[in-house]
Scaffold this active site. Structure first.
Site, PDB file in Angstrom:
ATOM      1  N   ASN A  27      -1.110 -39.673  15.918  1.00 19.73           N
ATOM      2  CA  ASN A  27      -2.268 -39.587  15.028  1.00 19.73           C
ATOM      3  C   ASN A  27      -2.270 -40.814  14.127  1.00 19.73           C
ATOM      4  OD1 ASN A  27      -4.211 -38.954  13.163  1.00 19.73           O
ATOM      5  ND2 ASN A  27      -3.162 -37.168  12.308  1.00 19.73           N
ATOM      6  N   LYS A  61      -4.429 -41.729  12.047  1.00 20.46           N
ATOM      7  CA  LYS A  61      -5.087 -41.467  10.746  1.00 20.46           C
ATOM      8  C   LYS A  61      -6.069 -42.616  10.411  1.00 20.46           C
ATOM      9  CE  LYS A  61      -1.281 -38.493   9.476  1.00 20.46           C
ATOM     10  NZ  LYS A  61      -0.489 -37.844   8.438  1.00 20.46           N
ATOM     11  N   HIS A  84      -6.282 -30.351  10.704  1.00 24.37           N
ATOM     12  CA  HIS A  84      -5.141 -31.101  10.157  1.00 24.37           C
ATOM     13  C   HIS A  84      -5.025 -30.806   8.653  1.00 24.37           C
ATOM     14  CE1 HIS A  84      -2.558 -34.352   8.838  1.00 24.37           C
ATOM     15  NE2 HIS A  84      -2.156 -34.434  10.092  1.00 24.37           N
ATOM     16  N   GLU A 125      -4.520 -32.573   6.180  1.00 26.68           N
ATOM     17  CA  GLU A 125      -5.249 -33.482   5.289  1.00 26.68           C
ATOM     18  C   GLU A 125      -6.729 -33.108   5.231  1.00 26.68           C
ATOM     19  OE1 GLU A 125      -3.779 -37.048   7.141  1.00 26.68           O
ATOM     20  OE2 GLU A 125      -1.798 -36.553   6.358  1.00 26.68           O
ATOM     21  N   GLU A 179       2.647 -28.085  11.502  1.00 21.56           N
ATOM     22  CA  GLU A 179       2.934 -29.218  10.618  1.00 21.56           C
ATOM     23  C   GLU A 179       3.108 -28.706   9.194  1.00 21.56           C
ATOM     24  OE1 GLU A 179       1.439 -33.245  12.244  1.00 21.56           O
ATOM     25  OE2 GLU A 179      -0.268 -32.259  11.328  1.00 21.56           O
ATOM     26  N   GLY A 185       4.626 -37.139   6.176  1.00 20.25           N
ATOM     27  CA  GLY A 185       4.641 -38.421   5.468  1.00 20.25           C
ATOM     28  C   GLY A 185       5.706 -38.518   4.389  1.00 20.25           C
ATOM     29  N   SER A 221       7.092 -36.131   9.779  1.00 18.46           N
ATOM     30  CA  SER A 221       8.231 -37.058   9.726  1.00 18.46           C
ATOM     31  C   SER A 221       9.040 -37.095  11.021  1.00 18.46           C
ATOM     32  CB  SER A 221       9.131 -36.725   8.529  1.00 18.46           C
ATOM     33  OG  SER A 221       8.398 -36.834   7.325  1.00 18.46           O
TER      34      SER A 221
HETATM   35  P1  13P Z   1       4.017 -38.220   9.654  1.00 18.19           P
HETATM   36  O1  13P Z   1       4.622 -38.321  11.037  1.00 18.19           O
HETATM   37  O2  13P Z   1       3.666 -39.534   9.069  1.00 18.19           O
HETATM   38  O3  13P Z   1       4.846 -37.358   8.781  1.00 18.19           O
HETATM   39  O4  13P Z   1       2.602 -37.466   9.826  1.00 18.19           O
HETATM   40  C1  13P Z   1       2.535 -36.283  10.538  1.00 18.19           C
HETATM   41  C2  13P Z   1       1.127 -35.936  10.776  1.00 18.19           C
HETATM   42  O5  13P Z   1       0.387 -35.627   9.865  1.00 18.19           O
HETATM   43  C3  13P Z   1       0.639 -36.026  12.160  1.00 18.19           C
HETATM   44  O6  13P Z   1      -0.605 -35.446  12.297  1.00 18.19           O
END
Ligand code: 13P
Length: 242
Positions: A9, A11, A92, A94, A164, A170, A205
């Protein structure tokens, strides 16, 4: 039996040049797992063109909950299918936390994606506060029930779920293997017979350092990678570990 899936992803990162570098790096990828990348919308066609003829699939990070019509600024599942996308992310964390998407909207998006022939990856997971209050399983259960209610009782049977935990995204601090496997097992048991083929990914992560151990677990069928997918050598390494 369940083929591993490695998803990247990207982003809201990158530009034309940097996306071309990621695509070029993916061209040499050889691995046994299914692989899909989720570029920002405006680069999807560039990535589809660059990866055509390869086994790497392309998806969108978000979709509209509606089929078509007067929804300015939105993109439908059918449009994505039309240009050659195979996957999309829905729900997601976010999108849920920053844009207020609720379980019902996420479930509608999931349903629209399936109707259009896209493979939605249903993202779910708890915040740290919810975990500390012992609400993880109830929350995940409710997120799944809303999808089953909206998209049908068997809608998750050949689908993909990504667990997740919000606190692991992150942060460089993934959940422990035991924490993850427990939640994945819970999801699998909740789905019963219809969950035998469901692929359940972990995200938060993920790096080459933890990929192999994650994928060794009985109920972890793949990984959804954020930050580490932006370095193509690192991402390819994770694909090869799967
Ligand atoms: P990270 O791998 O940066 O922690 O992000 C995970 C994520 O949100 C994947 O959709």
């Amino acid at each position: 039996m369940r083929r591993p899936l490695v998803a990247g992803n990207w982003k809201m990162n990158g530009d034309k040049k940097n996306i071309a570098t990621l695509v070029a790096g993916l061209l040499s990828l050889k691995c046994k797992a299914d692989v899909v990348v989720f570029p920002p919308y405006v680069y999807i066609l560039q990535v589809l063109t660059g990866l055509s003829g390869t086994a790497v699939a392309v998806g969108a990070q978000n979709i509209s909950e509606y089929k078509s019509g007067a929804y300015t600024g939105e993109i439908s599942s059918e449009m994505l299918r039309d240009i050659g996308c195979q996957y999309c992310l829905v729900g997601h964390s976010e999108r849920r936390s920053l844009y207020g998407e609720n379980d019902r909207q996420v479930a509608k998006k999931f349903h629209q994606a399936q109707l259009a022939g896209l493979k939605p990856i249903l993202c779910l997971g708890e915040t740290l506060k919810q975990r500390e209050k012992g609400k993880t399983f109830d929350l995940i259960s409710a997120q799944i029930d809303t999808v089953l209610d909206c998209a049908g009782v068997n809608s998750l049977s050949d689908a993909i779920i990504a667990y997740e935990p919000v606190w692991a995204i992150g942060t460089g601090k993934p959940a422990t293997i035991d924490q993850i496997q427990l939640v994945h097992q819970y999801i699998r048991e909740k789905l019963g017979a219809s969950g035998v083929k469901t692929r359940i990914l972990y995200g938060g992560s993920v790096t080459p350092a933890n990929t192999a151990e994650l994928l060794f677990q009985a109920d972890i069928d793949g990984v959804l990678v954020g930050g580490a997918s932006l370095d193509i050598d690192t991402f390819n390494e994770m694909c090869q570990l799967a």
